[in-house]
Scaffold this motif. Structure first.
Motif, PDB file in Angstrom:
ATOM      1  N   THR A 124       2.960 -30.552 -12.188  1.00  0.00           N
ATOM      2  CA  THR A 124       3.300 -31.922 -11.772  1.00  0.00           C
ATOM      3  C   THR A 124       3.104 -32.892 -12.925  1.00  0.00           C
ATOM      4  OG1 THR A 124       1.109 -32.650 -10.943  1.00  0.00           O
ATOM      5  CG2 THR A 124       2.524 -31.411  -9.414  1.00  0.00           C
ATOM      6  N   ARG A 125       2.121 -32.638 -13.771  1.00  0.00           N
ATOM      7  CA  ARG A 125       1.873 -33.522 -14.915  1.00  0.00           C
ATOM      8  C   ARG A 125       2.964 -33.357 -15.958  1.00  0.00           C
ATOM      9  NH1 ARG A 125       0.068 -37.068 -12.503  1.00  0.00           N
ATOM     10  NH2 ARG A 125       1.264 -35.873 -11.040  1.00  0.00           N
ATOM     11  N   VAL A 126       3.466 -32.129 -16.124  1.00  0.00           N
ATOM     12  CA  VAL A 126       4.573 -31.902 -17.052  1.00  0.00           C
ATOM     13  C   VAL A 126       5.814 -32.649 -16.567  1.00  0.00           C
ATOM     14  CG1 VAL A 126       6.130 -30.157 -18.025  1.00  0.00           C
ATOM     15  CG2 VAL A 126       3.663 -29.726 -17.935  1.00  0.00           C
ATOM     16  N   VAL A 127       6.048 -32.649 -15.256  1.00  0.00           N
ATOM     17  CA  VAL A 127       7.180 -33.415 -14.709  1.00  0.00           C
ATOM     18  C   VAL A 127       7.012 -34.889 -15.067  1.00  0.00           C
ATOM     19  CG1 VAL A 127       8.304 -34.221 -12.587  1.00  0.00           C
ATOM     20  CG2 VAL A 127       7.705 -31.800 -12.848  1.00  0.00           C
ATOM     21  N   GLU A 128       5.830 -35.436 -14.788  1.00  0.00           N
ATOM     22  CA  GLU A 128       5.593 -36.854 -15.075  1.00  0.00           C
ATOM     23  C   GLU A 128       5.748 -37.144 -16.568  1.00  0.00           C
ATOM     24  OE1 GLU A 128       5.068 -39.291 -12.771  1.00  0.00           O
ATOM     25  OE2 GLU A 128       5.377 -37.736 -11.276  1.00  0.00           O
TER      26      GLU A 128
END
Length: 185
Positions: A124-128
């Motif tokens: 999810t952090r990579v998406v953000e």
């Protein structure tokens, strides 16, 4: 970091990012992707909800109709506190990457949405980071580009949030995506 280093001083406080944010606010919001990793790893369990994966995390988060307003408010607050964007990002990223390297992939991360494994929360952090890096690049006149591994993670998570049919049809030139198509709401 390369994108932040490419932002000239005159652009930091210009309201040109996502239409409502300054570049500084968007950079601060993007940096929160790292900050939350550190905070959530240290947090005690706060929910009986166990999230299966990154897509499940987004489904829970986006089910709140006020989610985007809360994100914008936190970005503005973080932007006011971000004095040295590049220096603060370098220090934060180094600290969090060291913590992640010392933590098992299956370590539980206690987010406000529920508990999720570190490896899935990192997705999810990579998406953000990926999406907002593109936003920062576009807002500051830089070439919009992502590392291929980042791109794969971002696309992998985002395509789980919707029916793949419209995407397949659009990618193969058979039909355009509907107007205002957005898997994040």
């Amino acid at each position: 970091l390369r994108t932040l280093r490419g932002i000239t001083p005159d652009l930091w406080d210009r309201r040109n990012a996502l239409g409502e944010w300054t570049t500084r606010e968007l950079a601060a919001h993007t940096l929160r992707a790292f900050v939350t990793i550190e905070a959530y790893l240290a947090a005690p369990p706060n929910s009986e909800r166990v999230l299966a994966d990154a897509a499940d995390y987004y489904a829970v988060v986006l089910s709140d109709p006020t989610a985007h307003q809360g994100v914008a408010a936190r970005a503005r607050q973080a932007g006011r506190q971000l004095i040295d964007p590049v220096g603060e990002a370098e220090a934060t990223i180094a600290q969090v990457l060291a913590q992640v390297a010392a933590t098992d992939d299956d370590e539980p991360v206690n987010t406000f949405a529920g508990q999720i494994t570190l490896i899935e929360y990192l997705a999810t952090r990579v998406v953000e980071l990926g999406v907002h890096t593109l936003d920062l690049q576009r807002a500051t006149g830089q070439l919009a580009e992502l590392h291929p591994e980042t791109t794969a993670v971002v696309l992998g998570v985002l395509t789980q949030l919707t029916s793949p049919v419209p995407i397949i049809l659009a990618l193969t030139g058979r039909a355009p995506l509907p107007p205002d198509y957005n898997v994040l709401g």
